[in-house]
Structure formats: structure tokens, C-alpha cells
Design a protein around this motif. Structure first.
Motif, short mmCIF file in Angstrom:
data_model
loop_
_atom_site.label_atom_id
_atom_site.label_comp_id
_atom_site.label_asym_id
_atom_site.label_seq_id
_atom_site.Cartn_x
_atom_site.Cartn_y
_atom_site.Cartn_z
N LEU A 1 0.84 -1.20 0.00
CA LEU A 1 0.00 0.00 0.00
C LEU A 1 0.87 1.25 0.00
O LEU A 1 1.75 1.40 0.86
CB LEU A 1 -0.91 0.01 1.23
CG LEU A 1 -1.73 -1.27 1.47
CD1 LEU A 1 -2.41 -1.21 2.82
CD2 LEU A 1 -2.75 -1.45 0.36
N ARG A 2 0.59 2.14 -0.95
CA ARG A 2 1.34 3.39 -1.03
C ARG A 2 0.41 4.61 -1.05
O ARG A 2 0.90 5.74 -1.16
CB ARG A 2 2.25 3.41 -2.26
CG ARG A 2 3.37 2.38 -2.18
CD ARG A 2 4.29 2.45 -3.38
NE ARG A 2 5.37 1.47 -3.27
CZ ARG A 2 6.54 1.69 -2.68
NH1 ARG A 2 6.78 2.89 -2.14
NH2 ARG A 2 7.46 0.76 -2.62
N HIS A 3 -0.87 4.38 -0.95
CA HIS A 3 -1.80 5.52 -0.92
C HIS A 3 -1.62 6.26 0.41
O HIS A 3 -1.70 5.65 1.48
CB HIS A 3 -3.24 5.02 -1.05
CG HIS A 3 -4.21 6.12 -1.34
ND1 HIS A 3 -4.56 7.08 -0.42
CD2 HIS A 3 -4.90 6.43 -2.48
CE1 HIS A 3 -5.42 7.92 -0.95
NE2 HIS A 3 -5.64 7.55 -2.21
N PRO A 4 -1.36 7.57 0.37
CA PRO A 4 -1.10 8.31 1.62
C PRO A 4 -2.18 8.17 2.68
O PRO A 4 -1.87 8.10 3.87
CB PRO A 4 -0.98 9.77 1.14
CG PRO A 4 -0.57 9.66 -0.29
CD PRO A 4 -1.25 8.44 -0.82
N ALA A 5 -3.45 8.12 2.26
CA ALA A 5 -4.53 8.00 3.24
C ALA A 5 -4.48 6.66 3.95
O ALA A 5 -4.65 6.57 5.18
CB ALA A 5 -5.88 8.21 2.57
N LEU A 6 -4.25 5.59 3.19
CA LEU A 6 -4.18 4.25 3.79
C LEU A 6 -2.95 4.11 4.70
O LEU A 6 -3.05 3.62 5.82
CB LEU A 6 -4.13 3.19 2.70
CG LEU A 6 -5.43 2.91 1.94
CD1 LEU A 6 -5.17 1.98 0.77
CD2 LEU A 6 -6.47 2.30 2.87
N VAL A 7 -1.82 4.55 4.20
CA VAL A 7 -0.60 4.44 5.00
C VAL A 7 -0.71 5.29 6.27
O VAL A 7 -0.32 4.86 7.36
CB VAL A 7 0.63 4.88 4.17
CG1 VAL A 7 1.89 4.87 5.03
CG2 VAL A 7 0.81 3.94 2.98
#
Length: 345
Positions: free
Chosen positions: A228-234
Motif C-alpha cells: 500500500l502506497r496511498h497516503p490516506a491508507l498508509v
């Protein structure tokens, strides 16, 4: 529910009204309540939280809390299982469409925010790449029991590489991991580069590099993972980690006393999960112990609390307050109820 009970008490067994909570709590503490005391709260009978005493119909006896929660959690488990199936189907569909070809123009994030890694070799390669790019910190959650030497050795090369670049590491484990000599040896080798803390329960495996990339399992046997690299998920996973970290106990500090003579910290954790209605296998998995060990602790709990059955154990657990969360440090010792009477206050 229907009729009178529904109009006055529109709720489920997981969230009683104030009056219902008071009457049911009294029934659990005393072993029974008078029927007339439950008249204002018909929800307790409709939800089967109370039922008539076969020896005296003027009295009502409580259903064990874990039996009630088992019914509720079974429905929740079915819902979660269905949701997981839908998520798996969605991921499979995305992978299929992504494999049809690179004909569509890239949006800048498509195909890079979430990547499904299938196979241990592909997961290992992605982890090595993230390790090479990491410059600041690594946060990990390591569920399960005592860490095996092979597991610790497998990731040792990455840890040493990170230490060589001055990267700080923080690890979260189950309390039971404290008893593994392999983990203690690993932490001694890594020195102050790695800080470890423990909790009764942690989430599934999680690894965060520099708060820019996260890895989580995508199936039960960990042969698939999500990168995962999506800023919101991370950012979300980093927040989850920090909140667990704040509640966790440093590995170098002793576990807090339960405040109840003869009851260990692990037995209190088991008692709380029993009160929620979990089966032995689920409790064992969540605490990182074997089912056999879990049942041995339950047997000791029953003996200590003077419970002759699982139902009576549930009542005893509620009577001494073991159905609550972790104990407050410095709390006074709690006396066990009179083991000669199942209705002792």
C-alpha cells in the motif's frame, strides 16, 4: 422484538438501555432477580438475557454473558466473512483488468497505490526493495506467539541493513512473545536500534517503512500480501500503530498486576474474552497461545474462582470484574466471592 418491548426498548443485546443494564447487572451479581423487578424492561426476556427460574417462577435467572455474546458474534462473524469474500472478489477483478494490457493512460496513481503480491518470492522482493529505500523508521506489528528462531533469522539481514543506515525500528508483539529466548537474543543483538512493546492482542501483521509504504497480509496463510502506497491508507495504519504503541507495555517492564489475588495477567485476558463469548480456539489465536494452553488457563480460572461449569465461570468472572479491560495499575486487591454459594455478592 415487537410490541410493548420494542416501543420502550429499541435496541439489541449488545447495547442495553440504562434500566436493562442495571437489572441485568444485578441478576449477574446475585444469581437471580425477582420477576417484578424486570417488568419495566421486557427487553431482557425478549432478548433471552433473563429466563424464569425453574425452581421458582417468581424469580428470573441471567443467561451467562458469554452465551449471549456468542449468538451475537456468530451473526457478526457471518457478516465479516461475507465482506471478506466481496473484498477478495474485487481484488481479483482489479488484478484481472490490470493484466489485460497497458493500453490505458496512467492517472499518476493507478497501479501504484495498491499492489497485490502473490507468492513468497514476490513478497520478499518487494520487502527488500522497501528496505533499500527506507531511511528513517520501520514500524511493525508481529502477532502470534513465541517467535521462532527461523522467523527471526529470516528478517535479520533486513534489520541489520536498516541498522547500518541508522533507521529506527519499533515492534509490537503479543505478551506471550516475552517468553521467547530467540526474540530476546534478537533485541540484544540489535541494541537500541529496536524498541519492542507488547499487548494482550495486536492486529494482524503490519510493516510500515518511512510512513510511505505499508505491507499487510492478503490471505490467511500469508502467501499473498498487499503493498500500500496511498497516503490516506498508509497514514491510517500509522495512526493505528501509534495508538496501539501508546497502550503497549515496554518489553523491559513487567506486566501489571491484575489486582485480583491468584489471577495472572494472561488469565484476566482470557476471562475478558470468555465474557465476550469467544470460543477457546479464537481466544488462543488472539492471544498468541495454543488451544491447549488456553484451556489449561481456563481450568485454573475455574478452580480459582470456584466455578463448577462454564456458565458458573461466566457469572464468577462478572462478579469479580474480570470481564472488563486491562487492570488499572496500582489497583487494590479484589477479594474473590464466597465459593460456597454461586449467588454470593
Amino acid at each position: 422484538m415487537a410490541g410493548h418491548g420494542t416501543e420502550q426498548h429499541p435496541h439489541g443485546a449488545d447495547r442495553l438501555c440504562e434500566t436493562g443494564d442495571r437489572v441485568y447487572s444485578r441478576a449477574v451479581r446475585r444469581g437471580r432477580v425477582r420477576r417484578r423487578d424486570a417488568d419495566p424492561v421486557p427487553c431482557l426476556l425478549e432478548l433471552a438475557l433473563l429466563h424464569p427460574d425453574p425452581d421458582d417462577m417468581d424469580w428470573l435467572v441471567p443467561t451467562a454473558p458469554q452465551e449471549v455474546m456468542t449468538r451475537l458474534l456468530r451473526a457478526v462473524h457471518d457478516e465479516v466473512s461475507a465482506s471478506r469474500h466481496r473484498v477478495g472478489a474485487a481484488v481479483a477483478a482489479v488484478e484481472w483488468y490490470a493484466g489485460l494490457g497497458g493500453r490505458l493512460p496512467s492517472s499518476g496513481t493507478e497501479g501504484s497505490s495498491i499492489r497485490v503480491l502473490e507468492g513468497l518470492s514476490r513478497i520478499q522482493t518487494a520487502m527488500d526493495e522497501a528496505t533499500e529505500a527506507c531511511t528513517t523508521e520501520v514500524l511493525t506489528v508481529q502477532p502470534g506467539g513465541i517467535r521462532r528462531e527461523a522467523e527471526l533469522s529470516e528478517g535479520l539481514h533486513r534489520a541489520l541493513t536498516l541498522r547500518g543506515r541508522g533507521v529506527r525500528m519499533r515492534d509490537l508483539y503479543n505478551h506471550v512473545a516475552r517468553h521467547g529466548q530467540g526474540l530476546l537474543n534478537y533485541l540484544e543483538l540489535m541494541g537500541d536500534t529496536v524498541e519492542a512493546r507488547t499487548l494482550d492482542e495486536v492486529v494482524d501483521r503490519l510493516i510500515l517503512f518511512d510512513r510511505t509504504v505499508a505491507f499487510i497480509p492478503a490471505n490467511a496463510d500469508h502467501t499473498m500480501a498487499l503493498e500500500l502506497r496511498h497516503p490516506a491508507l498508509v497514514g491510517y495504519f500509522a495512526t493505528v500503530f501509534e495508538r496501539f504503541w501508546r497502550l503497549a507495555i515496554p518489553l523491559t517492564a513487567p506486566l501489571p498486576d491484575t489486582g485480583i489475588e491468584g489471577i495472572s495477567h494472561r488469565e484476566q485476558s482470557i476471562a475478558a474474552l470468555l465474557a465476550e463469548g469467544h470460543q477457546d480456539a479464537v481466544i488462543a489465536e488472539r492471544l498468541g497461545i495454543s488451544v491447549r494452553t488456553c484451556r489449561a488457563h481456563i481450568a485454573r480460572l475455574s478452580e480459582t474462582l470456584g466455578a463448577a461449569s462454564r456458565t458458573q465461570l461466566g457469572v464468577r468472572i462478572a462478579q469479580v470484574g474480570l470481564d472488563s479491560a486491562a487492570p488499572t495499575p496500582g489497583a487494590p486487591q479484589v477479594a474473590l466471592p464466597d465459593q460456597g454459594s454461586p449467588t454470593a455478592l
